[in-house]
Each structure stands twice: as C-alpha cells, then as structure tokens.
Design a protein around this motif. Structure first.
Motif, PDB file in Angstrom:
ATOM      1  N   SER A   1      -7.349   8.017  -0.012  1.00  0.00           N
ATOM      2  CA  SER A   1      -8.237   7.002  -0.585  1.00  0.00           C
ATOM      3  C   SER A   1      -9.446   6.826   0.324  1.00  0.00           C
ATOM      4  O   SER A   1      -9.467   7.276   1.468  1.00  0.00           O
ATOM      5  CB  SER A   1      -7.499   5.667  -0.725  1.00  0.00           C
ATOM      6  OG  SER A   1      -6.352   5.797  -1.535  1.00  0.00           O
TER       7      SER A   1
ATOM      8  N   LEU B   1      -2.326   4.442   5.896  1.00  0.00           N
ATOM      9  CA  LEU B   1      -1.331   4.515   4.830  1.00  0.00           C
ATOM     10  C   LEU B   1      -1.865   5.193   3.573  1.00  0.00           C
ATOM     11  O   LEU B   1      -1.079   5.658   2.739  1.00  0.00           O
ATOM     12  CB  LEU B   1      -0.860   3.106   4.473  1.00  0.00           C
ATOM     13  CG  LEU B   1      -0.055   2.369   5.545  1.00  0.00           C
ATOM     14  CD1 LEU B   1       0.136   0.916   5.150  1.00  0.00           C
ATOM     15  CD2 LEU B   1       1.294   3.049   5.775  1.00  0.00           C
ATOM     16  N   LEU B   2      -3.185   5.245   3.445  1.00  0.00           N
ATOM     17  CA  LEU B   2      -3.816   5.804   2.240  1.00  0.00           C
ATOM     18  C   LEU B   2      -4.766   6.942   2.622  1.00  0.00           C
ATOM     19  O   LEU B   2      -5.986   6.836   2.469  1.00  0.00           O
ATOM     20  CB  LEU B   2      -4.592   4.714   1.496  1.00  0.00           C
ATOM     21  CG  LEU B   2      -3.802   3.472   1.066  1.00  0.00           C
ATOM     22  CD1 LEU B   2      -4.741   2.415   0.506  1.00  0.00           C
ATOM     23  CD2 LEU B   2      -2.725   3.838   0.050  1.00  0.00           C
TER      24      LEU B   2
ATOM     25  N   ARG C   1       0.516   4.473  -3.014  1.00  0.00           N
ATOM     26  CA  ARG C   1      -0.269   5.577  -2.445  1.00  0.00           C
ATOM     27  C   ARG C   1      -0.771   6.536  -3.526  1.00  0.00           C
ATOM     28  O   ARG C   1      -1.932   6.959  -3.506  1.00  0.00           O
ATOM     29  CB  ARG C   1       0.570   6.325  -1.415  1.00  0.00           C
ATOM     30  CG  ARG C   1      -0.184   7.424  -0.687  1.00  0.00           C
ATOM     31  CD  ARG C   1       0.672   7.992   0.425  1.00  0.00           C
ATOM     32  NE  ARG C   1       0.864   7.011   1.482  1.00  0.00           N
ATOM     33  CZ  ARG C   1       1.859   7.052   2.367  1.00  0.00           C
ATOM     34  NH1 ARG C   1       2.772   8.018   2.280  1.00  0.00           N
ATOM     35  NH2 ARG C   1       1.957   6.142   3.305  1.00  0.00           N
ATOM     36  N   GLU C   2       0.074   6.903  -4.464  1.00  0.00           N
ATOM     37  CA  GLU C   2      -0.331   7.846  -5.514  1.00  0.00           C
ATOM     38  C   GLU C   2      -1.339   7.210  -6.465  1.00  0.00           C
ATOM     39  O   GLU C   2      -2.329   7.835  -6.847  1.00  0.00           O
ATOM     40  CB  GLU C   2       0.896   8.339  -6.283  1.00  0.00           C
ATOM     41  CG  GLU C   2       1.761   9.296  -5.492  1.00  0.00           C
ATOM     42  CD  GLU C   2       0.984  10.498  -4.979  1.00  0.00           C
ATOM     43  OE1 GLU C   2       0.232  11.107  -5.790  1.00  0.00           O
ATOM     44  OE2 GLU C   2       1.093  10.819  -3.789  1.00  0.00           O
TER      45      GLU C   2
ATOM     46  N   ARG D   1      -4.804   7.117  -4.958  1.00  0.00           N
ATOM     47  CA  ARG D   1      -5.394   8.393  -4.544  1.00  0.00           C
ATOM     48  C   ARG D   1      -6.797   8.554  -5.145  1.00  0.00           C
ATOM     49  O   ARG D   1      -6.995   8.418  -6.349  1.00  0.00           O
ATOM     50  CB  ARG D   1      -4.503   9.546  -4.993  1.00  0.00           C
ATOM     51  CG  ARG D   1      -4.976  10.930  -4.531  1.00  0.00           C
ATOM     52  CD  ARG D   1      -4.119  12.018  -5.145  1.00  0.00           C
ATOM     53  NE  ARG D   1      -2.737  11.914  -4.707  1.00  0.00           N
ATOM     54  CZ  ARG D   1      -2.255  12.480  -3.596  1.00  0.00           C
ATOM     55  NH1 ARG D   1      -3.079  13.180  -2.821  1.00  0.00           N
ATOM     56  NH2 ARG D   1      -0.993  12.336  -3.258  1.00  0.00           N
TER      57      ARG D   1
ATOM     58  N   LEU E   1       0.821  -1.212   0.000  1.00  0.00           N
ATOM     59  CA  LEU E   1       0.000   0.000   0.000  1.00  0.00           C
ATOM     60  C   LEU E   1       0.852   1.258   0.000  1.00  0.00           C
ATOM     61  O   LEU E   1       0.526   2.241  -0.678  1.00  0.00           O
ATOM     62  CB  LEU E   1      -0.950  -0.011   1.197  1.00  0.00           C
ATOM     63  CG  LEU E   1      -1.983  -1.148   1.199  1.00  0.00           C
ATOM     64  CD1 LEU E   1      -2.931  -0.989   2.372  1.00  0.00           C
ATOM     65  CD2 LEU E   1      -2.767  -1.173  -0.108  1.00  0.00           C
ATOM     66  N   GLU E   2       1.947   1.243   0.728  1.00  0.00           N
ATOM     67  CA  GLU E   2       2.849   2.403   0.717  1.00  0.00           C
ATOM     68  C   GLU E   2       3.365   2.683  -0.690  1.00  0.00           C
ATOM     69  O   GLU E   2       3.476   3.839  -1.108  1.00  0.00           O
ATOM     70  CB  GLU E   2       4.021   2.156   1.660  1.00  0.00           C
ATOM     71  CG  GLU E   2       3.672   2.311   3.131  1.00  0.00           C
ATOM     72  CD  GLU E   2       4.833   1.939   4.034  1.00  0.00           C
ATOM     73  OE1 GLU E   2       4.907   2.506   5.146  1.00  0.00           O
ATOM     74  OE2 GLU E   2       5.669   1.094   3.641  1.00  0.00           O
TER      75      GLU E   2
END
Length: 250
Positions: free
Chosen positions: A162, A158-159, A119-120, A123, A115-116
C-alpha cells in the motif's frame, strides 16, 4: 542575373550552454480529488465519524467502515440525515475494497490487528493513517513510541503493498461533528514517501472548509506529529478549547 539570397538556417544550439532549469511547481497546485471514494476504517468512532461527515458534506463519496456492517450502515444513515449526502456503510473489508483512499481512524490498541487483517484489501490503495499512540494516567495524556517509531511507520511495515501517508492527527473530533461549525480553521500536516500521494491527501484536507493540507516530511517524522496530540489535549483541557495547529509564513 544574381540569384535571390537563400534564407540562412537557424543556428545550432550551443551544446555547452547550461540547460534552463524546469519551472518550480507551485506547492499549492493540488490535484482534483472530487471523484475519489474515501473509506474510513473506524468510521463509527469519534474521529473517523467526524472526518467521514465533513468529507461527505464537502461532496466527497464516503464509505464508513466498521467491524460490524450494521453499525457502519447505521452511522452512515445518521450522518446522511444531517446533510452528509453520498455516504454509505460497510464492514471494514468491503470499505477498503470499494475505496480509492482509505483513512485509518481505529483505536491505537486495535491498529496493528486491523491492518494485518486487511492487507489484501488495502493492496495498491492510498492509506492515510491518523492514529495517535497515546496513553492516559492521572497526569493526563502522554505519547507512546511504537517499536517502529510511529503508528504511520507501523502501518507502512504491515502494508508493504500500500501507499501509506499520515495526516489528520490534530483535528478536533468535536468540531468535526458539530453541524453548526461551518469552517474548521486548522492546518493538516501530511507526511509520506511519495510527494504525489501527499498532494492527494493535502487536496482532500482542503475540501473541508477552513482546512489546509501542508506537506510536513517523510514518515520517519510522523512520531513528532502524532505525539503533539498529547500537548493539544492538555491545551484543550486547560483552556476548554478545541485547539488545532496553524503553520505560519507559508
């Protein structure tokens, strides 16, 4: 001569009268999700592959994601040969970019790292986490409690850009993969912070014959749902079954 009587004007509303309550929304009135593209991160693993297969068989457009694009494409081709039309494979980043809804079905030990790294790409996406933090020893499966409280809450942390929900924890991977099983009779507990997002996930679950998506609270309650999988594993081993969950009186 007398003039005709003028029609009386309607009475002004009584400002002191209480407003009529808005009609209650039917909780089973769910949105149409048939046009959404669903990505499955970890789609070459048992759970992710099974969910991709069932959703594609139901007519959903599906993109299988994997760290290696070649593996994802191979899995998609194999599932397409079994009647899952409208399914493609891509690397995880491309899968996330091309999807409206992204199911996270990666192993727990790679959950945070995956997930890290995305992240983009994730989004603004609706993310559905179905990861179960479990350990195994000679006594069987047991639940692990992440520092954040649950895998879903870790995902939300982490998000931050989202829309994270949690669902599909209790569905047997073996039943999902079995082409001879027409219906999977189970409820899918859906958790999240935004009711409209949960309803989208409920509607996705309902696309699979036999399944029903049920709103089960906010993400802070995801730990109990994830942990229950350890109990189901014990049930399945004892009775040689593929047990799911059915909620009564709704």
């Amino acid at each position: 001569m007398t003039s005709a009587a003028e029609p009386s004007s309607p009475a002004a509303p009584d400002a002191s009268a209480p407003a009529s309550p808005a009609p209650r929304k039917d909780p089973w009135d769910l949105p149409d999700v048939s046009g959404l593209t669903v990505g499955v991160l970890g789609g070459t693993g048992d759970q992710g592959r099974g969910l991709a297969y069932r959703l594609a068989r139901a007519g959903q457009r599906v993109v299988i994601g994997s760290r290696r694009e070649e593996r994802a494409r191979q899995a998609a081709e194999e599932l397409a040969a079994r009647g899952a039309t409208g399914i493609e494979g891509a690397d995880n980043a491309e899968c996330a970019r091309r999807s409206d809804v992204v199911i996270v079905a990666v192993p727990w030990d790679g959950h945070a790292r995956t997930l890290e790294s995305l992240r983009e790409e994730l989004r603004g996406k609706l993310v559905v986490d179905c990861v179960n933090p479990l350990g195994f020893d000679k006594k069987g499966a047991y639940a692990i409690t992440p520092d954040e409280g649950s895998a879903a809450e870790q995902a939300a942390g982490l998000l931050p850009d989202s829309r994270v929900t949690a669902a599909f924890h209790h569905v047997s991977a073996e039943l999902l993969a079995d082409a001879d099983v027409e219906e999977i009779a189970t409820d899918v507990m859906v958790l999240g912070e935004v009711r409209a997002d949960c309803e989208l996930v409920q509607a996705l679950a309902a696309r699979i014959p036999g399944m029903r998506g049920v709103f089960a609270g906010r993400l802070r309650n995801a730990h109990q749902v994830e942990s229950l999988v350890a109990n189901l594993i014990s049930v399945n081993r004892r009775y040689r079954a593929h047990a799911g969950v059915r909620l009564t009186d709704i």
